[in-house]
Design a protein around this motif. Structure first.
Motif, PDB file in Angstrom:
ATOM      1  N   PHE A 217       0.785  -1.326  -0.066  1.00 53.83           N
ATOM      2  CA  PHE A 217      -0.085  -0.135   0.088  1.00 53.83           C
ATOM      3  C   PHE A 217       0.881   1.336  -0.035  1.00 53.83           C
ATOM      4  CE2 PHE A 217      -3.510  -2.770   1.997  1.00 53.83           C
ATOM      5  CZ  PHE A 217      -4.370  -2.241   0.747  1.00 53.83           C
ATOM      6  N   LEU A 218       2.125   1.223   0.665  1.00 57.85           N
ATOM      7  CA  LEU A 218       3.188   2.320   0.698  1.00 57.85           C
ATOM      8  C   LEU A 218       3.305   2.614  -0.602  1.00 57.85           C
ATOM      9  CD1 LEU A 218       3.928   4.175   2.794  1.00 57.85           C
ATOM     10  CD2 LEU A 218       6.228   2.498   2.536  1.00 57.85           C
ATOM     11  N   HIS A 219       3.823   1.500  -1.495  1.00 58.47           N
ATOM     12  CA  HIS A 219       4.117   1.533  -3.145  1.00 58.47           C
ATOM     13  C   HIS A 219       3.019   2.089  -3.834  1.00 58.47           C
ATOM     14  CE1 HIS A 219       5.628   0.452  -7.006  1.00 58.47           C
ATOM     15  NE2 HIS A 219       4.782   0.174  -7.167  1.00 58.47           N
ATOM     16  N   ALA A 220       1.651   1.795  -3.527  1.00 53.72           N
ATOM     17  CA  ALA A 220       0.641   2.301  -4.425  1.00 53.72           C
ATOM     18  C   ALA A 220       0.492   3.852  -4.034  1.00 53.72           C
ATOM     19  CB  ALA A 220      -0.822   1.561  -3.881  1.00 53.72           C
ATOM     20  N   MET A 221       0.564   4.328  -2.878  1.00 53.89           N
ATOM     21  CA  MET A 221       0.644   5.740  -2.570  1.00 53.89           C
ATOM     22  C   MET A 221       1.831   6.551  -2.738  1.00 53.89           C
ATOM     23  SD  MET A 221      -2.422   5.663  -1.680  1.00 53.89           S
ATOM     24  CE  MET A 221      -2.656   7.605  -1.102  1.00 53.89           C
ATOM     25  N   ASP A 222       2.717   6.005  -3.603  1.00 51.26           N
ATOM     26  CA  ASP A 222       3.861   6.625  -3.745  1.00 51.26           C
ATOM     27  C   ASP A 222       3.807   8.180  -4.341  1.00 51.26           C
ATOM     28  OD1 ASP A 222       6.692   7.103  -3.897  1.00 51.26           O
ATOM     29  OD2 ASP A 222       6.879   6.287  -5.798  1.00 51.26           O
ATOM     30  N   GLY A 223       4.227   9.102  -3.817  1.00 48.29           N
ATOM     31  CA  GLY A 223       3.934  10.507  -4.312  1.00 48.29           C
ATOM     32  C   GLY A 223       2.855  11.261  -3.418  1.00 48.29           C
ATOM     33  N   PHE A 224       2.249  10.565  -2.360  1.00 46.33           N
ATOM     34  CA  PHE A 224       1.227  11.419  -1.386  1.00 46.33           C
ATOM     35  C   PHE A 224       1.985  11.691  -0.179  1.00 46.33           C
ATOM     36  CE2 PHE A 224      -2.396  11.366   1.406  1.00 46.33           C
ATOM     37  CZ  PHE A 224      -3.287  12.412   0.723  1.00 46.33           C
ATOM     38  N   PRO A 225       1.726  12.785   0.250  1.00 46.08           N
ATOM     39  CA  PRO A 225       2.639  13.241   1.280  1.00 46.08           C
ATOM     40  C   PRO A 225       2.300  12.582   2.597  1.00 46.08           C
ATOM     41  CG  PRO A 225       1.519  15.261   0.233  1.00 46.08           C
ATOM     42  CD  PRO A 225       1.273  13.870  -0.425  1.00 46.08           C
ATOM     43  N   ASN A 226       1.252  11.951   2.816  1.00 48.42           N
ATOM     44  CA  ASN A 226       0.746  11.227   4.018  1.00 48.42           C
ATOM     45  C   ASN A 226       0.783   9.815   3.696  1.00 48.42           C
ATOM     46  OD1 ASN A 226       0.826  13.698   5.758  1.00 48.42           O
ATOM     47  ND2 ASN A 226      -1.495  14.058   4.922  1.00 48.42           N
ATOM     48  N   ARG A 227       1.530   9.529   2.889  1.00 50.67           N
ATOM     49  CA  ARG A 227       1.574   8.006   2.445  1.00 50.67           C
ATOM     50  C   ARG A 227       1.706   6.858   3.662  1.00 50.67           C
ATOM     51  NH1 ARG A 227       6.162   5.486  -0.506  1.00 50.67           N
ATOM     52  NH2 ARG A 227       7.886   6.419   0.130  1.00 50.67           N
ATOM     53  N   PHE A 228       2.493   7.199   4.362  1.00 46.50           N
ATOM     54  CA  PHE A 228       2.925   6.345   5.549  1.00 46.50           C
ATOM     55  C   PHE A 228       1.672   5.886   6.514  1.00 46.50           C
ATOM     56  CE2 PHE A 228       6.816   8.078   4.347  1.00 46.50           C
ATOM     57  CZ  PHE A 228       7.465   7.127   4.297  1.00 46.50           C
ATOM     58  N   TRP A 229       0.866   7.086   6.797  1.00 46.74           N
ATOM     59  CA  TRP A 229      -0.306   7.120   7.725  1.00 46.74           C
ATOM     60  C   TRP A 229      -1.459   6.270   6.879  1.00 46.74           C
ATOM     61  CZ3 TRP A 229      -5.131  10.356   7.458  1.00 46.74           C
ATOM     62  CH2 TRP A 229      -5.838  10.105   8.395  1.00 46.74           C
ATOM     63  N   ILE A 230      -1.716   6.789   5.564  1.00 46.24           N
ATOM     64  CA  ILE A 230      -2.630   6.043   4.643  1.00 46.24           C
ATOM     65  C   ILE A 230      -2.545   4.807   4.599  1.00 46.24           C
ATOM     66  CG2 ILE A 230      -3.866   6.435   2.358  1.00 46.24           C
ATOM     67  CD1 ILE A 230      -4.596   8.484   4.120  1.00 46.24           C
ATOM     68  N   ALA A 231      -1.438   4.352   4.243  1.00 46.02           N
ATOM     69  CA  ALA A 231      -0.961   2.795   3.927  1.00 46.02           C
ATOM     70  C   ALA A 231      -1.221   2.184   5.268  1.00 46.02           C
ATOM     71  CB  ALA A 231       0.610   2.741   3.701  1.00 46.02           C
ATOM     72  N   GLY A 232      -1.170   2.489   6.370  1.00 48.11           N
ATOM     73  CA  GLY A 232      -1.584   1.925   7.715  1.00 48.11           C
ATOM     74  C   GLY A 232      -3.020   1.824   7.733  1.00 48.11           C
ATOM     75  N   VAL A 233      -3.877   2.798   7.419  1.00 47.50           N
ATOM     76  CA  VAL A 233      -5.187   2.817   7.267  1.00 47.50           C
ATOM     77  C   VAL A 233      -5.809   1.573   6.313  1.00 47.50           C
ATOM     78  CG1 VAL A 233      -7.429   4.351   6.642  1.00 47.50           C
ATOM     79  CG2 VAL A 233      -5.588   5.284   7.997  1.00 47.50           C
ATOM     80  N   MET A 234      -5.095   1.625   5.179  1.00 44.98           N
ATOM     81  CA  MET A 234      -5.415   0.675   3.990  1.00 44.98           C
ATOM     82  C   MET A 234      -5.044  -0.725   4.830  1.00 44.98           C
ATOM     83  SD  MET A 234      -6.884   2.499   1.631  1.00 44.98           S
ATOM     84  CE  MET A 234      -6.780   1.198   0.420  1.00 44.98           C
ATOM     85  N   SER A 235      -3.966  -0.921   5.241  1.00 41.85           N
ATOM     86  CA  SER A 235      -3.837  -2.099   5.979  1.00 41.85           C
ATOM     87  C   SER A 235      -4.776  -2.674   6.881  1.00 41.85           C
ATOM     88  CB  SER A 235      -2.449  -2.357   6.542  1.00 41.85           C
ATOM     89  OG  SER A 235      -1.250  -1.937   5.614  1.00 41.85           O
ATOM     90  N   GLY A 236      -5.151  -1.655   7.712  1.00 36.30           N
ATOM     91  CA  GLY A 236      -6.363  -2.094   8.722  1.00 36.30           C
ATOM     92  C   GLY A 236      -7.756  -2.239   7.976  1.00 36.30           C
ATOM     93  N   LEU A 237      -7.825  -1.565   7.026  1.00 33.59           N
ATOM     94  CA  LEU A 237      -9.234  -1.980   6.238  1.00 33.59           C
ATOM     95  C   LEU A 237      -9.139  -3.218   5.525  1.00 33.59           C
ATOM     96  CD1 LEU A 237      -9.908   1.505   4.353  1.00 33.59           C
ATOM     97  CD2 LEU A 237     -11.297   0.277   6.170  1.00 33.59           C
ATOM     98  N   MET A 238      -8.062  -3.595   5.061  1.00 35.53           N
ATOM     99  CA  MET A 238      -7.748  -4.921   4.434  1.00 35.53           C
ATOM    100  C   MET A 238      -7.997  -6.031   5.433  1.00 35.53           C
ATOM    101  SD  MET A 238      -7.427  -7.108   1.987  1.00 35.53           S
ATOM    102  CE  MET A 238      -7.181  -8.829   2.394  1.00 35.53           C
ATOM    103  N   LEU A 239      -7.501  -6.064   6.493  1.00 38.45           N
ATOM    104  CA  LEU A 239      -7.649  -7.056   7.555  1.00 38.45           C
ATOM    105  C   LEU A 239      -9.123  -7.075   8.165  1.00 38.45           C
ATOM    106  CD1 LEU A 239      -4.500  -6.621   9.523  1.00 38.45           C
ATOM    107  CD2 LEU A 239      -4.985  -8.320   8.052  1.00 38.45           C
ATOM    108  N   VAL A 240      -9.711  -5.767   8.354  1.00 38.09           N
ATOM    109  CA  VAL A 240     -11.237  -5.759   8.756  1.00 38.09           C
ATOM    110  C   VAL A 240     -12.086  -6.168   7.870  1.00 38.09           C
ATOM    111  CG1 VAL A 240     -12.939  -4.190   9.793  1.00 38.09           C
ATOM    112  CG2 VAL A 240     -10.594  -4.114  10.681  1.00 38.09           C
ATOM    113  N   LEU A 241     -12.056  -5.626   6.596  1.00 36.90           N
ATOM    114  CA  LEU A 241     -13.028  -5.799   5.442  1.00 36.90           C
ATOM    115  C   LEU A 241     -12.888  -7.208   4.950  1.00 36.90           C
ATOM    116  CD1 LEU A 241     -13.242  -2.311   3.552  1.00 36.90           C
ATOM    117  CD2 LEU A 241     -14.858  -3.333   5.372  1.00 36.90           C
ATOM    118  N   GLY A 242     -11.737  -7.397   4.754  1.00 36.56           N
ATOM    119  CA  GLY A 242     -11.172  -8.731   4.473  1.00 36.56           C
ATOM    120  C   GLY A 242     -11.899 -10.136   5.192  1.00 36.56           C
TER     121      GLY A 242
END
Length: 664
Positions: free
Chosen positions: A360-385
Motif C-alpha cells: 500500500f505504501l508503494h501504491a501511494m508513492d507521491g502522496f505526502p501522508n502515504r505512511f499513515w494512509i498505508a496503515g489505514v489501508m492495511s487495517g481496512l484490508m484485515l477488517v473488511l477482508g
C-alpha cells in the motif's frame, strides 16, 4: 446428509503426498489460466472443484496406490487457483484501463494475489466449524465434489493380493461419465462449434414504447445441475431476485427515468425511428442500473449474516482455541476436526500484514501522508477482508461457488473504501489520481480473499464429508494460491497483447477486446467517487429490499416454516442476469418433484450424481474450449452465426432436463 465422515477419524490414509502436491499446483495454474480467459470474456467463472476432482481421479488412478483423501487434496489446491483468477480479473485490469499501469506487472500482481489468497485461507479457518459443522448450509459444489470422489473408491492398492475393482464405484463413475459426457458435448457444440446457442435474449417495447421488456435464459446444463443440488427454496429465491431486477426493475426504471436512460445508452431521435438494437441498448442500460439494487441488498444482507453468524462464529473460534489447548495438554482432538491452530493462524495474519503495509505504501508513492494512509489501508484490508470472507463463505454455502457474486462483494469494498479514503485524502491534486489506485489494490486483495474463502469453504465441506484432515487441506489451499498467483499475471499479459483487456490492444489493434465487465465497473466506481460521484438511489432501494426480506425471513423462522427468505439468495438473483436463474429454478423444481415422489426431503441417489456429472462435463469442456480459444484466436467457435442455434440450444437443455428427470 450423514454426520459421520466416509473415512473415520481413527483411520489414517495418505493425504499430504508429493504427487498430490505437484498435481494440485499444476492443475491450479492451468485452471486459473483457463478461467481467467472465460471471466474476462463473459464476466463469469466456473467452480473448478468438480472438474479438478474428476481430473485428479483420472490421473491418480494411473498410480499403483492412491486414496480418496489424496484426490480431495488435489482438487482443493486446483480449485483455489480458479478462485484466485476471479479475484484478480474482476479488479486489477482496472489499473491498466485507468492508465495507472502501463501493463500487467508480474511481481506486484503476484504479491497482491498471494496476500489476498493466503489471508482468505486464514479467514476461513475459524469459519469452518461455524459454517460447516454448526449450520445446515447446502454447499452444493462441495457435496457434488464429494459424490464425484466417492465413485473412485476409498483406496486403491493394485499390489494387494485381495485387490478387486469396486463395482459400485465403477457404476457410479459410469453414471457420472455419462452425465458428464452429455454436459460436455452440449458445451462443445455451443462454445466450440457454435451450432447450439449458449443463451437466448430478447428486448421488446410494449404499449407504444411505454413498457420496456427484456428477458433471457442461459442454456446451461451445469446451472440445471446446480439448481438440482441447492433445492427448490434457494432456486425460487434466486429467480425471485432476477424477476425483481429484470422483469420489474427494468420496465419501471424506463417508465420513470426514460430521458436519463436515453442519454446513457446514446439513443437519440424519435421513438418511431428506433430499431431493435436501440431498444436492446436501452434495456441493457436500465438493467445495469437496477442490478445495483442487488449490491445494496448484499451490503445489508452481509451485515445481517455476520450478526446472525456471530454466535456460531464465536463458538467456532472457541472450539479452535480449545483444540489448541487440548493439543498442548497432550489431548489430541479427532483427526477430522484438527484445523490449523489459532496461534499459527494469528501468526500467518501478522506476517502477512508486513508486506501488506509496504504494498500500500508503494501504491501511494507521491502522496505526502502515504505512511499513515498505508496503515489505514492495511487495517481496512484485515477488517473488511475478514467481514467479506465471512459473507462469501456463507453465500457459497447458500447458492454455491459458481453463483457466488464475489464481484458484488468487491463493489461494496470499492464503495466503502473509496468513501473512507475520500474523506481522509480529499480529491485534489495527487489524491485524485492515487486514491482510485489505492482502492483497486485493496479491492484486488479483498476480492481474492473473498473468492478463496467462498470456494475453499466448498472444499472444506467436501473434506468434512469424506473425512479429510482440515489442517492438511488448508495447506493445500495455500499451495494452490501460490501456484495460481504466479501464473495469472503471465496469462493476462498475453491476453492483453493478443486481444486487449477492456481496451484496444496496443499490439493488435484489429482484435476484438475482451470485455472484462467487472473490472470496467470497478474502474468507473473508484474514479467516479473521487471525481463526479456515484448514484446511490438504486443501492438505497436495495437496502429497503433487504430489510423487507429479513423481516419476512424472521416471520418464517418464528413459524417454523421450511420455506425461508435468506436475503443473500435474493440479492444474488438481482445482481446476476435473469437468464442464469431460470435453469437453476428448473433444476430446483425437478429436485422437489423427485423428493415428493420418493416421499422425503433430501436430494440423494443417482440424481445427485447425475447433476454433479452435468456440472463436471460442462466445466471441463469449458476449460478445454477456453484453452483452444486462447491458442487459436478468432477460430472458436467455428460457426459464429448459425441460424438454428437458439432452437437447438433449447433442445439441448430440454434433453438434459429429461435425462435428469428419468435417470435421477
Amino acid at each position: 446428509m450423514a454426520d459421520r465422515p466416509l473415512v473415520p477419524a481413527d483411520q489414517r490414509l495418505n493425504e499430504l503426498t508429493l504427487k498430490a502436491l505437484i498435481l494440485g499446483a499444476l492443475l491450479s495454474a492451468v485452471l486459473s489460466a483457463a478461467n481467467a480467459y472465460i471471466g474476462l470474456l463473459v464476466g463469469l467463472t466456473v467452480s473448478a472443484s468438480i472438474p479438478a476432482a474428476a481430473t485428479s481421479m483420472g490421473i491418480l488412478r494411473l498410480f499403483r496406490r492412491s486414496t480418496i483423501l489424496e484426490n480431495n487434496m488435489v482438487q482443493t489446491s486446483a480449485s483455489a487457483g480458479e478462485s484466485l483468477a476471479a479475484g484478480i480479473i474482476f479488479t486489477l485490469p482496472a489499473l491498466v484501463m485507468m492508465g495507472a499501469w502501463s501493463g500487467y506487472h508480474w511481481s506486484t500482481m503476484t504479491l497482491i494475489g498471494i496476500l489476498g489468497g493466503v489471508l482468505g485461507v486464514a479467514f476461513t479457518i475459524p469459519l469452518r466449524r461455524a459454517l460447516i459443522v454448526e449450520t445446515d448450509l447446502a454447499f452444493p459444489e462441495g457435496v457434488a465434489t464429494a459424490q464425484v470422489l466417492k465413485t473412485g473408491g476409498i483406496q486403491t492398492d493394485k499390489d494387494h493380493p485381495e485387490y478387486r475393482p469396486n463395482e459400485e464405484a465403477r457404476r457410479g463413475l459410469r453414471l457420472l461419465l455419462t452425465a458428464a459426457g452429455l454436459g460436455g458435448l452440449i458445451k462443445l457444440l455451443e462454445s466450440g462449434v457454435g451450432v447450439l446457442a449458449g443463451g437466448i435474449a430478447a428486448s421488446k417495447s410494449w404499449l407504444g414504447g411505454k413498457w420496456l421488456f427484456t428477458g433471457d435464459i442461459t442454456l446451461s446444463p451445469a446451472l440445471l445441475g446446480v439448481g438440482y443440488i441447492v433445492g427448490l427454496n434457494v432456486a425460487v429465491l434466486v429467480f425471485l431476485g432476477g424477476a425483481i431486477g429484470t422483469l420489474i426493475g427494468v420496465p419501471l426504471n424506463w417508465l420513470l427515468n426514460g430521458d436519463e436512460l436515453r442519454q446513457l445508452a446514446g439513443v437519440s431521435g424519435d421513438m418511431s425511428s428506433w430499431n431493435a438494437q436501440d431498444w436492446e441498448n436501452l434495456a441493457g442500460t436500465s438493467w445495469q442500473q437496477c442490478r445495483r439494487i442487488g449490491v445494496g441488498a448484499m451490503m445489508v444482507g452481509g451485515v445481517w449474516s455476520l450478526i446472525t453468524l456471530a454466535r456460531p462464529l464465536m463458538d467456532g473460534v472457541k472450539a479452535s482455541l480449545h483444540a489448541h489447548r487440548q493439543a498442548k495438554a497432550g489431548l489430541v482432538a479427532l483427526r477430522t476436526e484438527q484445523d490449523m491452530p489459532i496461534p499459527y493462524v494469528s501468526l500467518l495474519v501478522l506476517l502477512s500484514s508486513i508486506p501488506l503495509y509496504f504494498i500500500f505504501l508503494h501504491a501511494m508513492d507521491g502522496f505526502p501522508n502515504r505512511f499513515w494512509i498505508a496503515g489505514v489501508m492495511s487495517g481496512l484490508m484485515l477488517v473488511l477482508g475478514f467481514v467479506f470472507a465471512s459473507v462469501a463463505g456463507y453465500m457459497a454455502g447458500l447458492v454455491g461457488s459458481s453463483n457466488n457474486p464475489i464481484s458484488g462483494v468487491t463493489i461494496a469494498t470499492v464503495i466503502v473504501s473509496a468513501l473512507i479514503l475520500l474523506q481522509l485524502m480529499g480529491n485534489e491534486g495527487a489524491a485524485g489520481r492515487l486514491g482510485p489506485i489505492a482502492v483497486m489494490y485493496l479491492a484486488g486483495m479483498i476480492c481474492s480473499a473473498a473468492a478463496i474463502a467462498g470456494d475453499n469453504m466448498q472444499d472444506l465441506k467436501c473434506g468434512h464429508i469424506l473425512g479429510a484432515t482440515p489442517w492438511r487441506q488448508q495447506i493445500f489451499q495455500i499451495i494452490g494460491v501460490i501456484a495460481a498467483a504466479g501464473a495469472i499475471p503471465l496469462v493476462l499479459s498475453v491476453l492483453d497483447q493478443g486481444y486487449g483487456i477492456g481496451r484496444v490492444s496496443p499490439y493488435n489493434p484489429g482484435a476484438t477486446p475482451l470485455s472484462a465487465p467487472q473490472a470496467s465497473l470497478m474502474r468507473d466506481l473508484s474514479t467516479g467517487i473521487f471525481g463526479a460521484g456515484i448514484e446511490w438511489t438504486y443501492i438505497f432501494i436495495g437496502f429497503g429490499l433487504a430489510v423487507l426480506l429479513i423481516v419476512l425471513d424472521e416471520i418464517q423462522k418464528s413459524r417454523g416454516a421450511h420455506f425461508r427468505f435468506p436475503v443473500l439468495a435474493v440479492a444474488v438473483g438481482v445482481y446476476l442476469p435473469l437468464g442464469l436463474s431460470i435453469p437453476i429454478l428448473l433444476g430446483g423444481l425437478l429436485a422437489y418433484w423427485q423428493q415428493k415422489r420418493r416421499g422425503n426431503t433430501e436430494t440423494e441417489g443417482d440424481g445427485l450424481l447425475l447433476a454433479s456429472g452435468l456440472i463436471t462435463g460442462e466445466a471441463l469442456m469449458g476449460v478445454l474450449v477456453a484453452i483452444l480459444a486462447v491458442s487459436a484466436p478468432g477460430k472458436v467457435p467455428y460457426l459464429s452465426d448459425f441460424s438454428l442455434a437458439p432452437w437447438l440450444g433449447l433442445a439441448g437443455l430440454a434433453i438434459c432436463f429429461l435425462y435428469l428427470a428419468r435417470k435421477g
